[in-house]
Design a protein around this motif. Structure first.
Motif, PDB file in Angstrom:
ATOM      1  N   HIS A  19       0.867  -1.178   0.000  1.00 40.55           N
ATOM      2  CA  HIS A  19       0.000   0.000   0.000  1.00 40.55           C
ATOM      3  C   HIS A  19       0.908   1.234   0.000  1.00 40.55           C
ATOM      4  CE1 HIS A  19      -3.166   2.553   2.345  1.00 40.55           C
ATOM      5  NE2 HIS A  19      -3.091   2.902   1.079  1.00 40.55           N
ATOM      6  N   VAL A  20       0.739   2.087  -0.992  1.00 42.79           N
ATOM      7  CA  VAL A  20       1.578   3.284  -1.104  1.00 42.79           C
ATOM      8  C   VAL A  20       0.762   4.498  -0.670  1.00 42.79           C
ATOM      9  CG1 VAL A  20       2.850   4.798  -2.679  1.00 42.79           C
ATOM     10  CG2 VAL A  20       2.962   2.303  -2.966  1.00 42.79           C
ATOM     11  N   VAL A  21       1.203   5.154   0.390  1.00 38.63           N
ATOM     12  CA  VAL A  21       0.554   6.380   0.860  1.00 38.63           C
ATOM     13  C   VAL A  21       1.451   7.548   0.473  1.00 38.63           C
ATOM     14  CG1 VAL A  21      -0.287   7.648   2.874  1.00 38.63           C
ATOM     15  CG2 VAL A  21      -0.512   5.158   2.792  1.00 38.63           C
ATOM     16  N   ASN A  22       0.894   8.448  -0.315  1.00 32.59           N
ATOM     17  CA  ASN A  22       1.643   9.608  -0.798  1.00 32.59           C
ATOM     18  C   ASN A  22       1.253  10.822   0.048  1.00 32.59           C
ATOM     19  OD1 ASN A  22       2.630  11.806  -2.227  1.00 32.59           O
ATOM     20  ND2 ASN A  22       1.363  11.474  -4.054  1.00 32.59           N
ATOM     21  N   LEU A  23       2.191  11.317   0.835  1.00 33.99           N
ATOM     22  CA  LEU A  23       1.937  12.510   1.662  1.00 33.99           C
ATOM     23  C   LEU A  23       2.640  13.709   1.033  1.00 33.99           C
ATOM     24  CD1 LEU A  23       0.930  13.840   4.347  1.00 33.99           C
ATOM     25  CD2 LEU A  23       3.170  13.256   5.297  1.00 33.99           C
ATOM     26  N   ASP A  24       1.836  14.687   0.645  1.00 31.89           N
ATOM     27  CA  ASP A  24       2.409  15.855  -0.045  1.00 31.89           C
ATOM     28  C   ASP A  24       1.529  17.051   0.288  1.00 31.89           C
ATOM     29  OD1 ASP A  24       3.135  17.755  -2.198  1.00 31.89           O
ATOM     30  OD2 ASP A  24       4.238  16.058  -3.025  1.00 31.89           O
ATOM     31  N   ASN A  59      -4.173   0.154  -4.383  1.00 38.18           N
ATOM     32  CA  ASN A  59      -3.084   0.177  -3.396  1.00 38.18           C
ATOM     33  C   ASN A  59      -2.432   1.558  -3.289  1.00 38.18           C
ATOM     34  OD1 ASN A  59      -1.895   0.059  -5.937  1.00 38.18           O
ATOM     35  ND2 ASN A  59      -0.122  -1.110  -5.240  1.00 38.18           N
ATOM     36  N   TYR A  60      -3.190   2.607  -3.671  1.00 37.82           N
ATOM     37  CA  TYR A  60      -2.644   3.973  -3.612  1.00 37.82           C
ATOM     38  C   TYR A  60      -3.578   4.890  -2.836  1.00 37.82           C
ATOM     39  CZ  TYR A  60      -1.452   8.711  -5.131  1.00 37.82           C
ATOM     40  OH  TYR A  60      -1.124  10.045  -5.153  1.00 37.82           O
ATOM     41  N   THR A  61      -3.011   5.691  -1.937  1.00 40.32           N
ATOM     42  CA  THR A  61      -3.788   6.688  -1.192  1.00 40.32           C
ATOM     43  C   THR A  61      -3.011   7.994  -1.168  1.00 40.32           C
ATOM     44  OG1 THR A  61      -4.668   4.965   0.259  1.00 40.32           O
ATOM     45  CG2 THR A  61      -4.846   7.232   1.050  1.00 40.32           C
ATOM     46  N   PHE A  62      -3.701   9.079  -1.472  1.00 46.41           N
ATOM     47  CA  PHE A  62      -3.062  10.395  -1.358  1.00 46.41           C
ATOM     48  C   PHE A  62      -3.551  11.094  -0.091  1.00 46.41           C
ATOM     49  CE2 PHE A  62      -3.186  15.022  -1.892  1.00 46.41           C
ATOM     50  CZ  PHE A  62      -1.821  15.243  -1.987  1.00 46.41           C
ATOM     51  N   VAL A  63      -2.621  11.666   0.656  1.00 41.27           N
ATOM     52  CA  VAL A  63      -2.976  12.483   1.821  1.00 41.27           C
ATOM     53  C   VAL A  63      -2.330  13.852   1.637  1.00 41.27           C
ATOM     54  CG1 VAL A  63      -2.795  12.757   4.323  1.00 41.27           C
ATOM     55  CG2 VAL A  63      -3.062  10.478   3.340  1.00 41.27           C
ATOM     56  N   LYS A  64      -3.137  14.900   1.713  1.00 39.37           N
ATOM     57  CA  LYS A  64      -2.576  16.248   1.592  1.00 39.37           C
ATOM     58  C   LYS A  64      -2.157  16.741   2.967  1.00 39.37           C
ATOM     59  CE  LYS A  64      -3.497  20.808  -0.384  1.00 39.37           C
ATOM     60  NZ  LYS A  64      -3.107  21.666   0.735  1.00 39.37           N
ATOM     61  N   GLY A  65      -0.880  17.059   3.121  1.00 38.64           N
ATOM     62  CA  GLY A  65      -0.415  17.579   4.402  1.00 38.64           C
ATOM     63  C   GLY A  65       1.096  17.711   4.402  1.00 38.64           C
ATOM     64  N   SER A  66       1.570  18.377   5.452  1.00 42.92           N
ATOM     65  CA  SER A  66       3.001  18.710   5.491  1.00 42.92           C
ATOM     66  C   SER A  66       3.786  17.758   6.390  1.00 42.92           C
ATOM     67  CB  SER A  66       3.175  20.137   6.023  1.00 42.92           C
ATOM     68  OG  SER A  66       4.554  20.409   6.193  1.00 42.92           O
ATOM     69  N   ILE A  67       4.995  17.463   5.973  1.00 46.21           N
ATOM     70  CA  ILE A  67       5.902  16.636   6.789  1.00 46.21           C
ATOM     71  C   ILE A  67       6.357  17.374   8.047  1.00 46.21           C
ATOM     72  CG2 ILE A  67       6.760  15.174   4.918  1.00 46.21           C
ATOM     73  CD1 ILE A  67       9.286  17.065   4.900  1.00 46.21           C
ATOM     74  N   THR A  68       6.054  18.655   8.141  1.00 50.05           N
ATOM     75  CA  THR A  68       6.427  19.384   9.361  1.00 50.05           C
ATOM     76  C   THR A  68       5.350  19.268  10.442  1.00 50.05           C
ATOM     77  OG1 THR A  68       5.454  21.403   8.487  1.00 50.05           O
ATOM     78  CG2 THR A  68       7.807  21.098   8.108  1.00 50.05           C
ATOM     79  N   ASP A  69       4.217  18.647  10.109  1.00 54.73           N
ATOM     80  CA  ASP A  69       3.062  18.592  11.018  1.00 54.73           C
ATOM     81  C   ASP A  69       3.107  17.278  11.819  1.00 54.73           C
ATOM     82  OD1 ASP A  69       0.556  18.297  12.162  1.00 54.73           O
ATOM     83  OD2 ASP A  69      -0.533  19.044  10.409  1.00 54.73           O
ATOM     84  N   LEU A  70       3.638  17.359  13.038  1.00 51.33           N
ATOM     85  CA  LEU A  70       3.832  16.154  13.863  1.00 51.33           C
ATOM     86  C   LEU A  70       2.522  15.424  14.141  1.00 51.33           C
ATOM     87  CD1 LEU A  70       6.489  17.424  16.416  1.00 51.33           C
ATOM     88  CD2 LEU A  70       6.657  15.279  15.144  1.00 51.33           C
ATOM     89  N   THR A  71       1.464  16.194  14.405  1.00 52.02           N
ATOM     90  CA  THR A  71       0.178  15.568  14.714  1.00 52.02           C
ATOM     91  C   THR A  71      -0.329  14.772  13.521  1.00 52.02           C
ATOM     92  OG1 THR A  71      -0.256  17.467  16.087  1.00 52.02           O
ATOM     93  CG2 THR A  71      -2.141  16.058  15.614  1.00 52.02           C
ATOM     94  N   LEU A  72      -0.248  15.383  12.355  1.00 57.60           N
ATOM     95  CA  LEU A  72      -0.673  14.693  11.135  1.00 57.60           C
ATOM     96  C   LEU A  72       0.179  13.436  10.911  1.00 57.60           C
ATOM     97  CD1 LEU A  72      -2.164  14.503   8.365  1.00 57.60           C
ATOM     98  CD2 LEU A  72      -0.287  15.844   7.443  1.00 57.60           C
ATOM     99  N   GLU A 105      -7.803  11.051   0.760  1.00 61.38           N
ATOM    100  CA  GLU A 105      -7.931  11.033   2.218  1.00 61.38           C
ATOM    101  C   GLU A 105      -7.853  12.464   2.750  1.00 61.38           C
ATOM    102  OE1 GLU A 105      -8.097   8.547   4.565  1.00 61.38           O
ATOM    103  OE2 GLU A 105      -8.373   7.049   3.002  1.00 61.38           O
ATOM    104  N   SER A 106      -8.665  12.767   3.738  1.00 60.68           N
ATOM    105  CA  SER A 106      -8.468  14.064   4.376  1.00 60.68           C
ATOM    106  C   SER A 106      -7.302  13.933   5.345  1.00 60.68           C
ATOM    107  CB  SER A 106      -9.720  14.497   5.105  1.00 60.68           C
ATOM    108  OG  SER A 106      -9.950  13.613   6.145  1.00 60.68           O
ATOM    109  N   ALA A 107      -6.767  15.054   5.730  1.00 60.83           N
ATOM    110  CA  ALA A 107      -5.505  15.042   6.473  1.00 60.83           C
ATOM    111  C   ALA A 107      -5.622  14.310   7.808  1.00 60.83           C
ATOM    112  CB  ALA A 107      -5.027  16.456   6.686  1.00 60.83           C
ATOM    113  N   ALA A 108      -6.698  14.488   8.521  1.00 64.59           N
ATOM    114  CA  ALA A 108      -6.717  13.918   9.876  1.00 64.59           C
ATOM    115  C   ALA A 108      -7.573  12.662   9.952  1.00 64.59           C
ATOM    116  CB  ALA A 108      -7.254  14.935  10.835  1.00 64.59           C
TER     117      ALA A 108
END
Ligand code: NAD
Ligand code: TDX
Length: 363
Positions: free
Chosen positions: A33-38, A57-70, A360-363
């Motif tokens: 499963h590939v989750v793309n976080l961008d 097997n693909y999911t996109f999540v919009k969000g930042s790698i600086t967001d620890l909670t996410l 996917e939504s971010a949270a």
């Protein structure tokens, strides 16, 4: 039973290298499963992945790698066990204009990912892996002789290179201190389809096609070692799966070009394809003020990855460049949408219209 054998988090998967990497893993490994976080900065373009976006097997999540909670949510929700970290601010000229965002994304973002991987990866016997996709620029600039190797000292010269070097140091520190299973790769300049037209090759192809000025920094005698992006992706696949934990591998094509020679080649090849008169596009070349702190030469000795992991590039530069030029000629609509900013609407319209596979939504 789990549906997928592994869950890989690919960060920055809407960018140039990231989108090729996502496509490669989604199509080659249907049991991953590939989750793309961008977070879709100016360089993130989901149109690059239109052909695979509805894959199971693909999911996109919009969000930042600086967001620890996410990040904590993403690791927990998808039970991430592998990271291929490409998300970054990647353009040297932008780092000269605005270094702070490079520190935030490339340094703090990498630290946040490492921290959350460390928190989450606690089950004994699991095959965890954190792969940092880095650059040869961390080693600074070479003179006319010699090559970067895995033994080269870090000596970054631009804010971009310094931020990537810091990220490499953090990755090593998390391995040394917390035994996080990491691997690093440092690659030379990539070229190929879907590259944002701020980097030399797509910018100059675009300007040649549109008969605009070709701005060559300084004398044009700086040297870069060019590798087709698909060769890079195949090296990343091998390093991710087989590279020794805690180690680094240099990736390059033994394909050095002085900028000015490469620019002349681009002009000749495009003029030939378009049936323009010989030498027509070379008239567009203008030498302009040099980039501040412009690194003279990068060149990779890729013998370790060849010897230990059996990788070598498959594209010759002749083939790869011809295919790349053809791709930009055939995909002028992509270039137009990137240049006008229209590509930014893609995410929104897909969120609203694409009922078959909403993101996917971010949270
Ligand atoms: P790119 O600029 O095309 O793409 C970067 C991607 O990261 C974009 O999709 C962007 O939206 C995303 N991103 C930026 N900040 C983010 C954040 N805070 N959170 C989540 N996503 C974010 O970059 P590229 O040229 O594809 O390079 C990818 C990686 O490979 C970088 O780490 C770069 O340092 C490295 N690299 C690039 C080259 C090259 O020649 N392009 C060579 C060697 C290494
Ligand atoms: O308009 C230009 N004129 C020019 O002469 C541009 C955009 C570039 N150049 C020169 C500068 C460099 O010597 O061409 C060469 C290549 O420039 P870039 O495409 O900006 O790449 P570079 O500075 O070498 O950095 C790249 O290589 C490694 C990527 O941007 C990084 O993300 C990667 O890590």
């Amino acid at each position: 039973m789990k549906k997928f054998k592994r869950t890989l988090l690919i960060t920055g998967g809407a960018g140039f290298i990231g989108s090729h990497l996502v496509r490669h893993f989604v199509t080659k490994y249907p049991n991953y499963h590939v989750v793309n976080l961008d977070n879709l900065t100016y360089a993130g373009n989901l149109e690059n992945l239109a052909d695979i976006e509805i894959a199971d097997n693909y999911t996109f999540v919009k969000g930042s790698i600086t967001d620890l909670t996410l990040l904590r949510t993403v690791f927990k929700k998808f039970d991430v066990d592998g990271v291929l970290h490409t998300a970054a601010e990647s353009h040297v000229d932008r780092s000269i204009e605005n270094p702070m965002v490079f520190v935030q994304t490339n340094v703090q973002g990498t630290a946040a990912l490492l921290q959350v991987a460390r928190e989450h990866w606690t089950q004994p016997g699991r095959d965890y892996r954190f792969h940092h996709i880095s650059t040869d620029e961390v080693f600074g600039a070479l003179g006319d002789e010699g090559y970067f190797t895995e033994q080269s000292l870090y000596n970054p010269q631009s804010p971009y290179a310094a931020s990537k070097a810091s990220a490499d140091h953090l990755v090593r520190a998390f391995h040394n201190t917390y035994k996080l299973p990491v691997v690093i790769s440092n690659c030379s300049n990539n070229y190929g389809p879907y590259q944002f037209p701020e980097k030399l090759i797509p910018l100059f192809i675009k300007n040649i096609l549109e008969e605009r000025v070709l701005p060559v920094y300084g004398t044009g005698r700086n040297v870069r070692d060019w590798l087709h992006v698909q060769d890079h992706v195949e090296a990343l696949d091998i390093i991710f799966h087989q590279g020794a934990t805690g180690e680094a591998y240099l990736i390059g094509g033994h394909n050095e070009w002085k900028n000015i020679d490469l620019i002349h080649l681009l002009c000749r090849q495009i003029d030939r394809k378009l049936g323009r008169a010989f030498g027509e596009s070379q008239k567009l070349i203008h030498f302009i003020q040099d980039r501040a702190g412009h690194d003279h030469r990068y060149a990779i000795d890729a013998s370790r990855i060849k010897r230990e992991l059996g990788w070598s590039p498959r594209y010759t530069f002749e083939q790869g460049l011809a295919m790349t030029i053809d791709w930009y000629l055939d995909n002028s609509a992509w270039m137009d949408r990137v240049s006008s900013g229209a590509y930014r609407d893609y995410y929104l319209t897909h969120m609203i219209n694409n009922k078959s596979k909403p993101y996917e939504s971010a949270a």
